[in-house]
Design a protein around this motif. Structure first.
Motif, mmCIF file in Angstrom:
data_model
loop_
_atom_site.group_PDB
_atom_site.id
_atom_site.type_symbol
_atom_site.label_atom_id
_atom_site.label_comp_id
_atom_site.label_asym_id
_atom_site.label_seq_id
_atom_site.Cartn_x
_atom_site.Cartn_y
_atom_site.Cartn_z
ATOM 1 N N LEU A 1 0.845 -1.198 0.000
ATOM 2 C CA LEU A 1 0.000 0.000 0.000
ATOM 3 C C LEU A 1 0.880 1.247 0.000
ATOM 4 O O LEU A 1 1.716 1.430 0.900
ATOM 5 C CB LEU A 1 -0.914 -0.019 1.237
ATOM 6 N N HIS A 2 0.715 2.099 -1.003
ATOM 7 C CA HIS A 2 1.494 3.341 -1.169
ATOM 8 C C HIS A 2 3.011 3.099 -1.178
ATOM 9 O O HIS A 2 3.798 3.978 -0.833
ATOM 10 C CB HIS A 2 1.166 4.354 -0.057
ATOM 11 N N ASN A 3 3.434 1.891 -1.522
ATOM 12 C CA ASN A 3 4.866 1.528 -1.486
ATOM 13 C C ASN A 3 5.468 1.810 -0.105
ATOM 14 O O ASN A 3 6.593 2.305 0.023
ATOM 15 C CB ASN A 3 5.655 2.261 -2.584
ATOM 16 N N SER A 4 4.701 1.440 0.921
ATOM 17 C CA SER A 4 5.145 1.670 2.308
ATOM 18 C C SER A 4 6.167 0.621 2.761
ATOM 19 O O SER A 4 6.888 0.834 3.740
ATOM 20 C CB SER A 4 3.927 1.662 3.252
ATOM 21 N N GLN A 5 6.195 -0.545 2.099
ATOM 22 C CA GLN A 5 7.184 -1.610 2.396
ATOM 23 C C GLN A 5 7.242 -1.949 3.890
ATOM 24 O O GLN A 5 8.306 -1.844 4.521
ATOM 25 C CB GLN A 5 8.562 -1.191 1.872
#
Ligand SMILES: Cc1cc2nc3c(=O)[nH]c(=O)nc-3n(C[C@H](O)[C@H](O)[C@H](O)COP(=O)(O)O)c2cc1C
Length: 333
Positions: free
Chosen positions: A30-34
């Motif tokens: 999600l949102h490139n939150s990693q």
């Protein structure tokens, strides 16, 4: 080969752990939150995968459902990367109630007789090229046979993938548009979303400008607007495919294990699609509001919890998105 050599495991090298962690880190989130951390087991024959709550997205994902989906996708990538090293994975999800952030324990073993880790290894080349494609797709249908294989890929992880018919597609698009409008009016969610967009400064997380797409000129496909309404810093609007091909991922339960399995199914499906040049982008807005999520349930197919909506099709590949370096996400001692 002796019985013992088939089942015993040799310790992995730091370089091999690095490869597994890089594969895990390449997963969608999600949102490139990693939101993940990896640790080699003390005997170096396995890997522990943790949720990193410091990278949560709390306004959009208050229950950490999407966080667990993201971590599940990382688990699948590690498993595929292990298969590319010729190893099978024994997997335990949420193995220790005393460690709630320990999402998965993976033990790497030589494949037993009749085991098909080779099938997983075939997915490996897709890990580095899979990206969200937020641009318009063509009208070409995803071939029926591949659809069957994608459904089987999700089923492999205990998740139901349904390709939606026209009426159901239109209903899901409306729910998504409704959710998108609501998110736009929610100050906390909008601010959170913008905090993950990287329009200028290069970063190793979040979404760079090159990965953002246009909005649909005809307002039929409600892509997420990452930079507000009207959007800024993204390509002008464009005409999208008139009837997108949408797939839903549904589970029988709605707990952490189901969320992690959804992430594994999402990534297995996405990698397989990538190998066939089929692009994908997630339409997650309607899952983020309890009432639109409830309405996403297909009355025809009965109860079940929709976890992800995926748009599939043929079109340009998605732009590369950054990742945190392996040294930041992997603990070897
Ligand atoms: C749970 C989840 C929800 C997501 N929701 C959306 C979404 O609503 N819209 C979108 O464009 N991308 C969505 N994505 C895709 C991520 O933004 C993307 O995976 C991430 O930025 C990394 O980029 P990549 O997929 O190109 O590697 C979602 C991904 C996950 C795992």
């Amino acid at each position: 080969m002796t019985e013992k050599s088939l089942t015993s495991s040799a310790p992995l090298t730091p370089e091999q752990f690095g490869r597994l962690a890089a594969a895990g880190g390449a997963a969608p989130s999600l949102h490139n939150s990693q939101p993940w951390r990896f640790r080699a087991t003390d005997d170096r024959t396995g890997m522990l995968v943790f949720a990193d709550r410091s990278r949560a997205v709390p306004a959009t994902d208050p229950t950490a459902r999407a966080l667990h989906i993201s971590v599940g996708a990382a688990v699948l990538n590690i498993r595929v990367a292990a298969a590319a090293l010729g190893l099978s994975t024994r997997l335990r999800l949420l193995p220790d109630v005393a460690q709630p952030d320990l999402v998965a324990e993976l033990r790497f073993v030589p494949p037993g007789p009749g085991e098909h880790s080779a099938a997983d290894a075939e997915l490996h080349p897709a890990i580095g090229v899979r990206h969200s494609s937020r641009r318009p797709f063509t009208n070409r249908d995803v071939p029926e046979r591949l659809v069957g294989d994608l459904m089987a890929a999700a089923d492999h992880e205990g998740v139901v993938l349904a390709m939606l018919e026209e009426a159901e597609t239109r209903r899901v698009l409306e729910l998504t548009a409704d959710a998108e409008r609501r998110t736009a009016a929610d100050i906390a969610r909008e601010a959170e979303l913008r905090s993950w967009v990287r329009l200028e400064a290069p970063a190793n997380d979040g979404i760079p400008a090159a990965a953002l797409g246009p909005l649909d000129r005809d307002a039929r496909v409600p892509m997420r607007s990452f930079t507000g309404h009207p959007p800024t810093g993204v390509p002008a609007s464009a005409r999208f495919e008139p009837l997108p091909q949408l797939a839903t991922f549904t589970t029988a339960h709605d707990d952490r294990s189901a969320w992690v399995r959804t992430g594994m199914a999402l990534e297995r499906v996405w990698l397989l699609a990538t190998l066939h040049d089929v692009r994908a982008s997630v339409l997650h807005q309607a899952v983020e509001w309890p009432d639109t999520r409830w309405q996403l349930r297909d009355p025809e197919t009965g109860p079940g919890y929709v976890q992800i909506v995926l748009r599939l099709g043929f079109g340009p590949p998605g732009a590369k998105t950054p990742r945190r370096p392996v040294a930041e996400i992997l603990e070897l001692d």
